[in-house]
Design an enzyme around this catalytic site. Structure first.
Site, mmCIF file in Angstrom:
data_model
loop_
_atom_site.group_PDB
_atom_site.id
_atom_site.type_symbol
_atom_site.label_atom_id
_atom_site.label_comp_id
_atom_site.label_asym_id
_atom_site.label_seq_id
_atom_site.Cartn_x
_atom_site.Cartn_y
_atom_site.Cartn_z
ATOM 1 C CG ASP A 1 40.054 37.245 42.205
ATOM 2 O OD1 ASP A 1 39.401 37.260 43.618
ATOM 3 O OD2 ASP A 1 39.718 36.767 41.224
ATOM 4 C CD GLU B 1 34.931 33.994 43.155
ATOM 5 O OE1 GLU B 1 33.664 33.150 43.304
ATOM 6 O OE2 GLU B 1 34.988 34.715 42.260
#
Length: 446
Positions: free
Chosen positions: A87, A152
């Protein structure tokens, strides 16, 4: 030392990185559903990196719920983890980019695009480093597992799910920070201090927990007196006629003492004009102290340094007061002890503690085999004898046993993570691949 990484590995790594950058894998809660909890584009990046890994000869696995995936090579009872994430943060205003953020561009020796430094680029550097070892015929005495998270940049729900379901690693690293390596990461505690409201004045200021606020607007009652208080302290502000904006200096919360907190400065002025307990807490007790000393006492240790405390956002309405605080806790201190001290302090100002998020600290002794091998490899290849680091930041390394953050940015690399025109110098990427290949060979090769 044998040179494992070839020019072909360089080219393939850049090609694979470009494929990943093209996928705008930004959290989209509105697009969440079965198999894609953080949005279809985030899981598309996970699918792509697992497809790349399969093509390189790794065995891959995707969590059926879509939270994480992993790619593995080697054999043995021990498991060496390389902790990555697919991400990325939003691109922001694309007008601030010289190229399209999700259209990877190789220019002037750089690869430009969102995720090039954080964390798609370092992930590909590590994966192709292992591929280089495989191509050189290296046999592994342990299994090497790339673990790919998908959340994250937000709440780490991906690795929370991984740890619920999967085998833990024996040791490993996260390629998501800086060289030489980070052996200690402070505990991260975020909370709200809530209390009564007031009809005398109102405030809405600040933003993310992890950023020192550089602006704090005010347009309420007794504006002239608030201006006088700001001027008395020589605090900068912009006069908007019917209101003001107090100015500070933004910086990451882990380095709060190096910034200038605009909310703190506004609170100091307000506390001299209004007799309201919660604003007295910020303006008279805390003032501009960013080490938490006024709230929880002096908090410092030899391993990781001093606590930082950032008052990131402030909301005061007739109904309530809400103060957001971010604390980076030295590794030898217990959260519970500091929370008790904070509760005792804030109760005197009609405030109540409400926890929002907590990540425990990381500490791996510098004399451990993991650190000695990683640090030794970095020093042998670069000649840089910089000591390993302590950070108030947070990487996936703290979610696993015996893991540290190892690269991928060099001390002289421009850190453009989360910024417009994020880019990574290709020569740095190639050097990182060389370091990772040698380090993994020393730790995992037969």
């Amino acid at each position: 030392m044998k040179q494992f990484v070839t020019e072909q590995h360089h080219e393939q790594a850049v090609e694979s990185l470009s494929e990943l950058i093209r996928i705008p894998s930004v959290l989209d809660e509105g697009d969440s559903g079965e198999g894609h909890p953080f949005g279809k584009k985030v899981v598309a990046a996970l699918d792509k990196v697992l497809e790349i890994a399969e093509g390189l000869g790794f065995k891959s696995f995707k969590d059926p719920e879509g939270y994480y995936g992993y790619a593995e090579v080697g054999s043995g009872d021990e498991l060496f983890g390389i902790l990555c994430h697919m991400d990325v943060v939003p691109a922001g205003d694309e007008n601030n980019w010289k190229t399209k953020p999700f259209d990877p561009t190789v220019k002037d020796g750089f690869i430009i695009g969102r995720g090039s430094e954080d964390d798609k680029g370092p992930s590909m550097a590590a994966m192709y480093a292992v591929k280089a070892l495989m191509d050189a015929g290296v046999e592994f005495k342990t299994r090497i597992r790339f673990i790919f998270g998908t959340d994250e940049e937000n709440l780490w729900r991906c690795l929370e799910k991984y740890n619920e379901k999967e085998e833990g690693v024996t040791q490993g690293f996260a390629p998501d920070a800086v060289f030489p390596l980070i052996y200690a990461e402070k505990g991260l505690l975020q909370a709200y201090l809530t209390g009564p409201g007031t009809s005398e004045f109102s405030v809405h200021a600040g933003g993310a927990f992890n950023v020192v606020p550089d602006e704090a607007p005010y347009s309420g009652e007794k504006l002239a007196e608030v201006k006088d208080a700001l001027n008395k302290h020589h605090f900068d502000f912009e006069d908007k006629g019917d209101g003001i904006v107090v100015l500070g200096k933004s910086i990451h919360a882990k380095d709060a003492a190096e910034g200038v907190n605009a909310i703190s400065r506004l609170a100091i002025a307000l506390s001299e004009v209004f007799d309201f307990a919660p604003i007295q807490f910020l303006g008279q007790l805390v003032q501009e102290n960013a080490t938490g000393e006024k709230v929880v006492g002096k908090t410092i240790d030899e391993q990781s340094g001093e606590l930082t405390m950032n008052f990131a956002n402030l909301e005061i309405t007739p109904e309530h007061t809400k103060i957001g605080v971010d604390m980076r806790i030295p590794v030898s201190f217990k959260k519970e002890d500091l929370v008790e001290k904070m509760k005792e302090t804030v109760e005197k100002y009609d405030l109540t503690y409400e926890e929002f998020d907590f990540l425990d600290s990381l500490y791996v002794p510098k004399d451990s085999e993991l650190i000695q091998q990683l640090l030794g490899t970095y020093r042998d290849i670069t000649g840089d004898m910089t000591e390993p680091l302590v950070s108030g930041g947070a990487t996936f390394a703290r979610t696993m046993n015996q893991c540290v953050a190892f690269g991928a940015l060099f001390p002289d690399t421009s850190d453009l993570m989360h910024q417009a025109n994020e880019k990574w110098e290709l020569s740095s990427m190639y050097k990182t691949m060389e370091i990772y290949a040698e380090a993994i060979y020393r730790l995992c090769g037969k």
